[in-house]
Every structure is written in structure tokens, then in C-alpha cells.
Write a protein that holds these residues in place. Structure first.
Motif, PDB file in Angstrom:
ATOM      1  N   GLU A  64      57.736 -24.858-138.785  1.00  0.00           N
ATOM      2  CA  GLU A  64      58.336 -23.638-140.027  1.00  0.00           C
ATOM      3  C   GLU A  64      59.844 -23.819-139.537  1.00  0.00           C
ATOM      4  O   GLU A  64      60.980 -23.971-140.046  1.00  0.00           O
ATOM      5  N   LEU A  65      60.269 -23.282-138.171  1.00  0.00           N
ATOM      6  CA  LEU A  65      61.553 -23.017-137.269  1.00  0.00           C
ATOM      7  C   LEU A  65      62.099 -24.933-137.791  1.00  0.00           C
ATOM      8  O   LEU A  65      63.669 -25.035-137.859  1.00  0.00           O
ATOM      9  N   VAL A  67      61.562 -26.997-139.653  1.00  0.00           N
ATOM     10  CA  VAL A  67      61.881 -27.614-141.315  1.00  0.00           C
ATOM     11  C   VAL A  67      63.785 -26.470-141.661  1.00  0.00           C
ATOM     12  O   VAL A  67      64.004 -27.709-141.674  1.00  0.00           O
ATOM     13  N   LYS A  68      63.347 -25.365-141.141  1.00  0.00           N
ATOM     14  CA  LYS A  68      64.926 -24.836-141.099  1.00  0.00           C
ATOM     15  C   LYS A  68      66.676 -25.170-140.965  1.00  0.00           C
ATOM     16  O   LYS A  68      67.280 -25.188-141.308  1.00  0.00           O
ATOM     17  N   TYR A  69      66.353 -25.537-139.100  1.00  0.00           N
ATOM     18  CA  TYR A  69      66.995 -26.186-138.539  1.00  0.00           C
ATOM     19  C   TYR A  69      67.267 -27.693-139.300  1.00  0.00           C
ATOM     20  O   TYR A  69      68.649 -27.206-139.674  1.00  0.00           O
ATOM     21  N   LYS A  71      67.093 -28.222-142.215  1.00  0.00           N
ATOM     22  CA  LYS A  71      68.048 -28.024-143.846  1.00  0.00           C
ATOM     23  C   LYS A  71      69.447 -27.923-143.490  1.00  0.00           C
ATOM     24  O   LYS A  71      70.302 -28.271-144.000  1.00  0.00           O
ATOM     25  N   ALA A  72      69.576 -27.063-142.537  1.00  0.00           N
ATOM     26  CA  ALA A  72      71.028 -26.888-142.004  1.00  0.00           C
ATOM     27  C   ALA A  72      72.105 -27.803-141.284  1.00  0.00           C
ATOM     28  O   ALA A  72      72.846 -27.364-140.678  1.00  0.00           O
ATOM     29  N   TYR A 348      69.369 -27.637-130.404  1.00  0.00           N
ATOM     30  CA  TYR A 348      68.365 -26.763-131.312  1.00  0.00           C
ATOM     31  C   TYR A 348      67.177 -25.291-130.136  1.00  0.00           C
ATOM     32  O   TYR A 348      66.887 -25.013-130.734  1.00  0.00           O
ATOM     33  N   TYR A 351      69.324 -22.641-130.828  1.00  0.00           N
ATOM     34  CA  TYR A 351      69.327 -22.491-132.058  1.00  0.00           C
ATOM     35  C   TYR A 351      67.261 -21.438-131.338  1.00  0.00           C
ATOM     36  O   TYR A 351      67.824 -20.213-132.189  1.00  0.00           O
ATOM     37  N   THR A 355      67.383 -17.473-132.916  1.00  0.00           N
ATOM     38  CA  THR A 355      66.395 -17.374-134.222  1.00  0.00           C
ATOM     39  C   THR A 355      65.460 -17.569-134.218  1.00  0.00           C
ATOM     40  O   THR A 355      64.148 -16.984-134.599  1.00  0.00           O
TER      41      THR A 355
END
Length: 454
Positions: A64-65, A67-69, A71-72, A348, A351, A355
């Protein structure tokens, strides 16, 4: 729950470090085939990120982390791979580095100093100086030391579960023993006396115990520090395994074993092994006090415990010690040499340092170490079970334990030394060797191995 789990417990989301190191063979490399990163021909960035193991929830969280990264960060794809099967993660990782096809970045459960000293990891200092989250000032000095060798930094200790004493408040109160944190034993002698209140034998079977002396190489630096000693002097690159304080430590543990546990560690181990698939002995109300890390705040609820109220307290001090200390067990972030895109890989990791660490802490209670992480976050499970006030107080307590942690994980030959210490501890606990002799031999072996690096 087996004695190995008791003395070498791994945080949720991890397998036992001892178990990890015990896996053999490079055949496992085939199971990770095709997981290295490559630069995409269309100019996009493909990052591969490895997990050394962990349960399904741990894998899900990191996916999930990723995927979120992605997308941004337009044009970036993050693929997460978890250790599976009988693979020795370090052997597979080193083999992939040697072959020029490692992951872009990885989590490590063994200290970066050990890999960095052999040239297997990318130096991060320049990246850290320009980063959003990972500047040197944002990491606790004591914890970051596990990533440093010869003035260079090879990893980021993005979480570090700190250790403390856990105890069963309800059981204490049943026996009329004060259960508040401030009343917990302050010395080894006091802990030993209290332990007897809970220890019961039925013939040669141990039915219940107060506290078991920790025959454990992982937390040995903590107990050494509690007795005024140390295991490794990073500044001078010298092992101190056979110091007087450490000999005294194990002589004390042997005496305790003789007095309270029939002088036979095998009888203790066999008693717990006989439980079969029973819940962990602390939750089963067969052990009144145990040492463990922040992860137990979540793992406690992985089974149905026989009591609800537990509390945490400082470690008691040994006969030659003068103050309580603690220790930690990190998750490290690192970039393998030959990474397909070190720049993107570090971004990454930067991040994940904030986060990712915060998201992981809410689900798997390993303390985030970066100063930019919100200090008010607490594990969700703990709030649900014990309320927000208790959860915040416990997290505050464990943050303090991190502040008083002894040096750990700093040796470039840490894995070798851990094995040597484990052998010495096994011989001492089974009385096949005397503390002074076994520690002297471990000292000789570890220093010789370290001198090869020097």
C-alpha cells in the motif's frame, strides 16, 4: 510457545533473527529471480523493494505504501517482494549484489554496518544532506551508529523497537504485590526475590515462573550495561565480552538458575515445550514478568490472553551497575550496491523514513526514530484494548527507553559475534562450560574476526 521464542522473540512482522540466520543455501535465490530493478526504456522509473520476511499484514502494508508513493510520483512504479520459503535473505541479497542485479532498495534486519564495511551498500551521506526527511540531525545518534563505519553512513534506522520489562498487573495484585510501575524491582536482587513468588514446580515440570534469566545473545548488551559493562566498544573497535562485569553477570544467572530453577535449563525448556500449541507463556499466565520490545504492545493481542492488564517498567540494575538502561531492535533501510537507480531509491527511502514508519507503527508497534514523525501517534490495537491514555503513556515510556539504550548492532562482524555469543551462552546455561572460560573464548574468536576487518 518454545523457549527459543521466549528468549529470542521477534517483533510482529518479522521472523526470528536467529531463525533467519539459521536458514541455509543459495538455492533460495531462485525464488527471488526476476526481482531486481531495471531502468525502463520509456524513461519511467521501476523500483524494486525487498522485505526480509514478515506476516501477510506486513507485506500488505508495504504494498500500500508503494502504491501511494507511485501515485504521487508520475512515471514511478514500486514493486514489493517478500522473502519466502527456506531462503537466507542475506545470502540471497549478497549473491544478487555480486551478480549486479539486486533490488533497488531493501529493508534489513541485520545491521548495515556489517554490509557497508564490506562494500555491499551505497553510501548515503550525500543523499541525507540534501534530503527532505533523512538529514543526520533527524536520527538518534545511538541508533544511527548501527549504520556507520569509517565515517560513512550505509543505512537508515527508520524504526527501532525499544526493550523493557513487561509484567502481569493482575497476577501481582492477586498476590498482594504493588502493581504500579514505580514499585517494580529496581535491582536484580529484588527481581530475583520477587520471581520466587510466582515460580512453582510439579516434580521436574515447571508450572509457572516469575522471571527467567535471559540466556539470550540479542539482549546481552542490555544486561551487560545494567551491570556496568559492555560487549563491544565501537570507538576503539574492540570487543569486551570477557570483562569482569560480564563474568559476574553469568555467574549471577547460573546462581539464579541453581536456586530457583533446579539448576537445569533443560528442565525449564522441556516444561515449556510440553505446552505444545498453547499461547505464549506470558499471555498464558505462566510467566509473571518478561523482557520484550515495543512490538509486544501489538503481539500481546495476537492470542487470547488469560489477563487484560499488563504494565511496563524499567530494567532493574545489576550488582555492579548504577543506572537503568535499555536497548533496541531496528528495521533498517538500505540501498544495495549495483542498485538500478540509487537516486530514486533514496527518495523512496526518504518517504518511508517518515510516512512509512508512521504507518508501520500504527499497525506493528516498532518505534519510528526519525524526529519528523508525529510523536503523538500510537498503535491502533493498543488504543482499542487499553484506551488512549494508557497507549500514549506506554509509547512515551518506550521512547524514553530508546533514549537510554546501550550501543547495539555496531560491529562490522555482528552476525559472527552473535553466533559466538550464542554458543557461549548455551554452554554456560547447560553448565558444559564456566562463564569465565566461555566468555574468554568468545572474546578471542570475535576479536580475531574483527581484526580481519580492521
Amino acid at each position: 510457545m518454545t523457549p527459543d521464542h521466549l528468549f529470542n522473540a521477534a517483533p510482529p512482522g518479522r521472523i526470528s533473527r536467529r531463525g533467519l540466520l539459521g536458514l541455509t543455501g543459495l538455492a533460495g535465490a531462485a525464488l527471488l529471480a526476476g526481482c531486481g530493478g531495471d531502468a525502463a526504456s520509456d524513461g519511467s522509473t521501476d523500483l524494486t523493494f525487498w522485505l526480509p520476511g514478515g506476516e501477510d499484514g506486513y507485506l500488505k502494508l508495504h504494498k500500500e505504501l508503494g502504491v501511494k508513493y507511485a501515485k504521487a510520483h508520475a512515471g514511478t512504479k514500486v514493486s514489493i517482494t517478500r522473502l519466502t520459503g527456506n531462503q537466507n535473505f542475506l545470502e540471497v541479497l549478497l549473491a544478487r549484489i555480486a551478480g549486479g542485479n539486486p533490488p533497488s532498495a531493501t529493508i534489513l534486519w541485520d545491521p548495515p554496518v556489517a554490509l557497508g564495511s564490506r562494500g555491499s551498500l551505497v553510501e548515503l551521506d550525500d543523499y541525507m544532506a540534501k534530503s527532505k526527511n533523512s538529514a543526520l540531525k533527524n536520527w538518534p545518534e545511538a541508533v544511527l551508529a548501527s549504520c556507520e563505519f569509517d565515517g560513512k553512513t550505509y543505512g537508515l534506522p527508520f524504526t527501532a523497537g525499544s526493550y523493557a520489562m513487561f509484567y502481569n498487573q493482575e497476577w501481582f495484585e492477586e498476590k498482594g504485590i504493588p502493581s504500579d510501575r514505580t514499585s517494580f524491582p529496581k535491582t536484580w536482587d529484588d527481581l530475583r526475590a520477587l520471581s520466587k513468588e510466582f515460580t512453582r514446580w510439579k516434580g521436574d515440570r515447571l508450572e509457572s515462573a516469575g522471571f527467567l534469566p535471559p540466556w539470550d545473545a540479542v539482549t546481552l548488551p542490555i544486561w551487560s550495561g545494567l551491570n556496568g559493562g559492555s560487549i563491544y566498544d565501537a570507538k576503539n573497535r574492540k570487543y569486551t565480552i570477557d570483562a569482569e562485569q560480564n563474568v559476574e553477570l553469568f555467574e549471577y544467572f547460573v546462581s539464579w538458575l541453581n536456586e530457583e530453577y533446579k539448576g537445569d535449563i533443560n528442565k525449564v525448556n522441556e516444561s515449556w515445550t510440553a505446552l505444545g500449541d498453547a499461547p505464549p507463556i506470558f499471555q498464558e499466565k505462566r510467566l509473571a514478568m518478561t523482557q520484550d520490545g515495543t512490538w509486544l504492545m501489538g503481539a500481546f493481542y495476537s492470542v487470547e490472553a488469560k489477563f487484560k492488564r499488563w504494565e511496563v517498567a524499567d530494567y532493574p540494575v545489576g550488582p555492579s551497575g548504577d543506572k537503568p538502561v535499555s536497548g533496541y531492535w531496528p528495521n533498517w533501510l538500505a540501498i544495495p550496491r549495483e542498485s538500478n537507480d540509487p537516486d530514486a531509491a533514496f527518495d523512496y527511502l526518504d518517504y518511508l523514513a517518515v510516512t512509512g514508519a508512521q504507518a508501520q507503527f500504527e499497525e506493528f508497534p516498532d518505534l519510528p526514530t526519525n524526529a519528523k514523525v508525529d510523536p503523538e501517534i500510537v498503535p491502533k490495537k493498543l488504543i482499542e484494548r487499553r484506551g488512549e491514555k494508557f497507549a500514549k503513556d506506554s509509547v512515551k515510556f518506550f521512547r524514553h527507553q530508546l533514549e537510554v539504550s546501550v550501543p547495539m548492532w555496531e560491529s562490522p562482524v555482528h552476525t559472527y559475534a552473535a553466533d559466538q555469543l550464542a554458543r557461549a551462552i548455551e554452554r554456560i546455561s547447560t553448565k558444559t562450560g564456566k562463564p569465565k572460560d566461555e566468555l574468554a573464548q568468545a572474546q578471542k574468536n570475535c576479536q580475531a574476526e574483527l581484526d580481519k576487518v580492521r
